[in-house]
Structures are given as C-alpha cells and as structure tokens.
Motif scaffolding. Sequence first.
Motif, PDB file in Angstrom:
ATOM      1  N   LEU B  92     -19.924  41.376  10.335  1.00  0.00           N
ATOM      2  CA  LEU B  92     -18.821  40.430  10.197  1.00  0.00           C
ATOM      3  C   LEU B  92     -18.677  39.733  11.552  1.00  0.00           C
ATOM      4  O   LEU B  92     -19.067  40.286  12.576  1.00  0.00           O
ATOM      5  N   THR B  93     -18.100  38.546  11.539  1.00  0.00           N
ATOM      6  CA  THR B  93     -17.887  37.869  12.817  1.00  0.00           C
ATOM      7  C   THR B  93     -16.738  38.552  13.566  1.00  0.00           C
ATOM      8  O   THR B  93     -16.011  39.371  13.000  1.00  0.00           O
ATOM      9  N   VAL B  94     -16.606  38.183  14.824  1.00  0.00           N
ATOM     10  CA  VAL B  94     -15.521  38.724  15.636  1.00  0.00           C
ATOM     11  C   VAL B  94     -14.177  38.463  14.960  1.00  0.00           C
ATOM     12  O   VAL B  94     -13.354  39.367  14.795  1.00  0.00           O
ATOM     13  N   GLU B  95     -13.978  37.235  14.546  1.00  0.00           N
ATOM     14  CA  GLU B  95     -12.697  36.905  13.918  1.00  0.00           C
ATOM     15  C   GLU B  95     -12.490  37.661  12.602  1.00  0.00           C
ATOM     16  O   GLU B  95     -11.401  38.157  12.327  1.00  0.00           O
ATOM     17  N   GLU B  96     -13.550  37.754  11.809  1.00  0.00           N
ATOM     18  CA  GLU B  96     -13.414  38.498  10.539  1.00  0.00           C
ATOM     19  C   GLU B  96     -13.089  39.965  10.808  1.00  0.00           C
ATOM     20  O   GLU B  96     -12.266  40.568  10.119  1.00  0.00           O
ATOM     21  N   VAL B 118      -3.841  38.588  20.291  1.00  0.00           N
ATOM     22  CA  VAL B 118      -5.029  39.403  20.588  1.00  0.00           C
ATOM     23  C   VAL B 118      -6.001  38.596  21.452  1.00  0.00           C
ATOM     24  O   VAL B 118      -6.542  39.099  22.442  1.00  0.00           O
ATOM     25  N   PHE B 119      -6.180  37.330  21.095  1.00  0.00           N
ATOM     26  CA  PHE B 119      -7.056  36.473  21.915  1.00  0.00           C
ATOM     27  C   PHE B 119      -6.458  36.275  23.313  1.00  0.00           C
ATOM     28  O   PHE B 119      -7.179  36.047  24.277  1.00  0.00           O
ATOM     29  N   GLY B 120      -5.119  36.378  23.398  1.00  0.00           N
ATOM     30  CA  GLY B 120      -4.478  36.318  24.711  1.00  0.00           C
ATOM     31  C   GLY B 120      -4.841  37.534  25.559  1.00  0.00           C
ATOM     32  O   GLY B 120      -5.154  37.421  26.742  1.00  0.00           O
ATOM     33  N   HIS B 121      -4.831  38.719  24.906  1.00  0.00           N
ATOM     34  CA  HIS B 121      -5.252  39.937  25.612  1.00  0.00           C
ATOM     35  C   HIS B 121      -6.734  39.861  25.985  1.00  0.00           C
ATOM     36  O   HIS B 121      -7.147  40.317  27.044  1.00  0.00           O
ATOM     37  N   GLU B 140     -17.132  44.381  24.981  1.00  0.00           N
ATOM     38  CA  GLU B 140     -16.543  43.418  24.046  1.00  0.00           C
ATOM     39  C   GLU B 140     -16.297  44.061  22.683  1.00  0.00           C
ATOM     40  O   GLU B 140     -15.296  43.793  22.027  1.00  0.00           O
ATOM     41  N   GLN B 141     -17.218  44.947  22.299  1.00  0.00           N
ATOM     42  CA  GLN B 141     -17.022  45.653  21.023  1.00  0.00           C
ATOM     43  C   GLN B 141     -15.774  46.535  21.086  1.00  0.00           C
ATOM     44  O   GLN B 141     -15.037  46.656  20.112  1.00  0.00           O
ATOM     45  N   GLN B 142     -15.558  47.151  22.239  1.00  0.00           N
ATOM     46  CA  GLN B 142     -14.356  47.963  22.391  1.00  0.00           C
ATOM     47  C   GLN B 142     -13.109  47.094  22.275  1.00  0.00           C
ATOM     48  O   GLN B 142     -12.108  47.489  21.682  1.00  0.00           O
ATOM     49  N   MET B 143     -13.192  45.887  22.825  1.00  0.00           N
ATOM     50  CA  MET B 143     -12.064  44.954  22.712  1.00  0.00           C
ATOM     51  C   MET B 143     -11.807  44.604  21.246  1.00  0.00           C
ATOM     52  O   MET B 143     -10.654  44.520  20.815  1.00  0.00           O
ATOM     53  N   VAL B 144     -12.891  44.392  20.495  1.00  0.00           N
ATOM     54  CA  VAL B 144     -12.727  44.103  19.066  1.00  0.00           C
ATOM     55  C   VAL B 144     -12.049  45.276  18.373  1.00  0.00           C
ATOM     56  O   VAL B 144     -11.125  45.098  17.573  1.00  0.00           O
ATOM     57  N   ALA B 145     -12.495  46.495  18.709  1.00  0.00           N
ATOM     58  CA  ALA B 145     -11.922  47.675  18.050  1.00  0.00           C
ATOM     59  C   ALA B 145     -10.427  47.792  18.340  1.00  0.00           C
ATOM     60  O   ALA B 145      -9.627  48.074  17.439  1.00  0.00           O
TER      61      ALA B 145
END
Lengths: 300, 235
Positions: B92-96, B118-121, B140-145
């Motif tokens: 899935l994309t980052v946004e999805e 979230v994008f602000g963080h 970056e993956q950790q940020m997504v999680a």
Amino acid sequence: MGRVLAKVIATMSELLLQTMINAVYAASYMSLIAVGLVLIFGVMGVINFAHGELYMAGAYTVVGLYSFMALPFFAAVVAGMVFVGILGLLMEYALFRPLRDNPLGGLIASIGFLLILQTAAVLGFGVRMAHIKPPTQAKFHLMEGVVLTEQRLYVIMAAVGLLSALYVFLRKTKIGWAMRACAQDKEAAALQGISLNQISRIAMFIGAALAGVAGALTAPLVSPTPYMGHSVIVTAFIIIIVGGIGQLEGAVIAAILYAFVHTFVTTFYNGVLADIVGLVLMLLVLILKPTGLFGAKERA
Amino acid sequence: MLLEVKEIHVHYSKVAALKGVSIEVPSGGIVTIIGANGAGKSTMLRALSGLAPVSAGEIWFDGERIDGRPPEKIVARGIAQAPEGRRIFPDLTVEENLRTGAFLRSDKPEIEHDLDSVFGHFPRLKERRTQWAKTLSGGEQQMVAIGRALMSKPRLLLLDEPSMGLAPVLFQEIAAIVIEIVKGGVPVILVEQNAELALGLAKYAYVLETGRVSLEGAAEDLRENEHVRKAYLGG
Ligand SMILES: Nc1ncnc2c1ncn2[C@@H]1O[C@H](COP(=O)(O)OP(=O)(O)OP(=O)(O)O)[C@@H](O)[C@H]1O
Ligand SMILES: [Mg+2]
C-alpha cells in the motif's frame, strides 16, 4: 500460383483471428475463476479446492432455473451469481472461520465440501451432461470466416465488467483497502480495527460469486456435468502459479497468457498437447521464478 | 488509572509467556516495559490489543473490561499499537497505510485534519505519500507505523521497540516525536530493549523477566538500581 498463395494466406489469417477470439473468450472465463481463487487465498490464506464446484454450482443454477423452470436467462445468471456467493458465505462461516490459522485444515475441509456439492448435483440432476438450449443463437461475423457468438460475447463482457469493477473496488474503497491490507498482513490489519471476519466474508462472497457467474454464463456453451469443476480447478491452479500466488493482476495476466497458448496449441495441434504445454509452462515458472511471473514480493 | 492489568497469564500452546503480570498506566505520560529477549514484552502488548489470548487475570481500560475482546473492538475503545517489526503494509502507499489506521472512523474532515497533523510530525512521509511503503527506509517505516497508530485517534498508544534497527540519530528523532505525542495528551506504553532510551523518556517503569515483573518503580529510581544498571544499562 499467386492466387492459390493469396487464398492460403487469407485462410490462415482468418484462422489466426478466429483462434484469437476463441482465446479471448477462454481467457475471460478462466480469469473470472482464477481471480476469485486468488482473492480467497490472499485474504484468508486457504486454498479453496471446492472452487471448481462453485463454478459447477453456477452452471447448474442456470440448468435449474432457465432450462427447467424457464426463467429468463439473465435472471438465472444473476440468481446463480448470488446463490454461489451465498455458498461462499456458508463455506467461510462453517469451514474456514473455525479452521483459521490452519491452512491445511481449510484445504481438507474444502475438499470435503467439493464432494458434497458434487453429490448434491448428482442427486438433483443426474450424472449426465445437461444440455442447455442457448438463449441466443446470434453470431457476429467480424470478417469473412471470423465469428463471435453472442453467448461468448456475454462471457467476455461479464469478465471485463466485473474484473474492472473489482479492481476499482480494491483500489478506491475503504473496504477494498482493508482487503488488500488483510492480504498483506492479517495481524497488522486487525490492529487497525479491521475485522478479519467481515473482510473474509466479503472476499469469500466475491470470489465465489465470480466463479458462479462464470459457470452460469458458460453453461449453454459447455454442457454442465457434476464433475466439470475438476478441469477448471487444474487450469486455475496453473494460472495462479504462473501469475504469482496472491497477485490479483498476475492472475488476470496469466489467465490471458495461458488461454492464448492453450487455445492456439489446441487449434493448430490438439488439446492433449495444449494441456501438456500448460503444465510445462507452470513447471518452467516454478523452476525459473518460483514467486510467479508477477510475484516479485519481497517483504521489507 | 486509565489501564489496569491484573495478574494476567498468557500461554502459547505449552509455553507460558506471561505468568501473572500486573501493570497500571495513568492517563498521561510514558510508562515503559523493559526486559531481555523473550521476557514477554511483546506478548504483554499483544494481550492488550487482543492478539494474544489471556488465559487468566483481567484487563481494565477506562472502567471497562477488555480482555477476551477481539482486536477491532479494542481499537474502537481507543487502544492503538505500533507493533514490533513495524508491520506496515508493503504494497500500500504511505498515505493508504496511514488511512488504514482510520478504518473505524467516519468523521471525514477530522480524518483529513489528523492526516495533516501526522504529516506535521513526519514531514518526510508527506514527501513520500504516494510511494509504496516497502520502498521506505527502516526509520521511515517506523514513522508510518506510529503515524498509522495515531490515525485511529487513540486514547492509549502502545509502541513495541520503535528504536529497533535504527541509527542513534534516528531514534533521537523518534523519541522527540513520542514526547510530542505525549504532550498532545496521549499516554504511551513504550516497550524497549534499549533501556537507556526508555528510562530516559518514561516516568514509571516495569522490568519484565521470563514472564514476571521482577522490578518496578519510578524510572529515575530504576536507573540508579544496581540490578538494572548491571543487567540493562551495561554497568
Ligand atoms: N507465536 C508464538 N508461539 C509460541 N511462542 C511464542 C510466540 N510468540 C512468543 N513466544 C514465546 O513467548 C515468550 C515471550 O516472547 P515475547 O515476544 O513476548 O518476548 P519479548 O520480550 O518481546 O522479546 P524481544 O525483546 O525479543 O522482542 C518467548 O519465550 C517466545 O519464544
Ligand atoms: Mg518483543
């Protein structure tokens, strides 16, 4: 001399075009079946061995409602789609849910269900082929010597329409996302509040309904028997292995590839050789790229 | 207390992973659970999220008993988790990925607002919003999680080893964001093997050893504790 050659070339190109049209038809119903199987495997992690029998159940719905009860053909097709979808819901609830986390158990249970469906068809309709009078005999002469029957056109249109709808559903809707998320990581999906039961139900309904509609629409073309599921399930497995397990797009492309190869070999040589070529294709993919032609999945 | 875990037991077939563990989490700040490999830290968080079966004991969240509930009901109550190993959806994309975190919500404008925050963080995720998640770096993956967990608008956030596999610079960055989240009013349970980092961030800490709480107390006291220093802080 020149005229004879021209005639031969004309006949050859007619044959080629006709074979291509036949292949498009074969690819259409095969991808309807294979995509359903892939969807069920992707979301629930079980191999549904009864998938061919769901296809058969779709065909027999048409035998019952259209041939015997004289309902309009398309009403029978829609009924077949919904009925087989409901069979799918039943399988999810009674077989796959209790056996979740036990893929082998799910597989064995689906084999049991396959036998039940076959027996039901035998008891209800007998073991003989059911011949169905096609609802339409219309033919389109695309060119001199190149024919597409309207019945086959229905199948092609249904495949294109339903598979595009499925694609949009998976890409653009929230439930579609959730389904893809489940296929990628069930636990992580559960942690987002996605109910595995709900998503499995939907996947099973869609997957089964696609097989059902394929059976219903092709019923007048294939003369259903209670055992017709066997041949399609073997084909569907080859397609899935070639396309890459769990890859929906892969299944569609592999279905097209397989249908073209199979139809051409059948036309120019014979059906037995075509089956062998199909198996060889599968073996080659297994040896050269075991994740399937389109399954480049590497977990991060 | 926002969360009260009373004497819970968790078994995986024959192995007992938790043998009567009790913890309490107030409605603000960071509580940390530290311990060696296999101590049962992840099992604790999995039990809280309904992924691991609790065979005895009770879990109370905001006055409601939640043990034995399915994961989706627990998310709906307000507990979100960024699990061990990140477990983002690779295709899935980052946004999805982030939006799956809001699966149970229907307040559309608020979802967009939270996505912005979230994008602000994580401004780096904003730049990569249409990228497949599998193409991201570990950090970056950790940020997504973490962002995905925040998208459910949790009342309690569980983080399982967010520092795992990250360079020290990066986990300073993650630590700063965790502090921001807590300041924003969301309490956090932080599970870490990196005890140094965890005890620096948390107010209160539990030490888990082979399925039991061997020690607990204010984080700053545990940092001075002889056993903790020897076993977890490298002397
Ligand atoms: N799915 C499972 N099946 C069987 N045993 C498991 C399973 N998950 C964990 N265990 C066992 O339970 C115990 C606790 O594991 P857990 O993952 O909770 O430890 P942990 O403290 O998170 O360790 P780490 O720091 O390595 O992540 C270990 O002995 C582990 O082997
Ligand atoms: Mg762990």
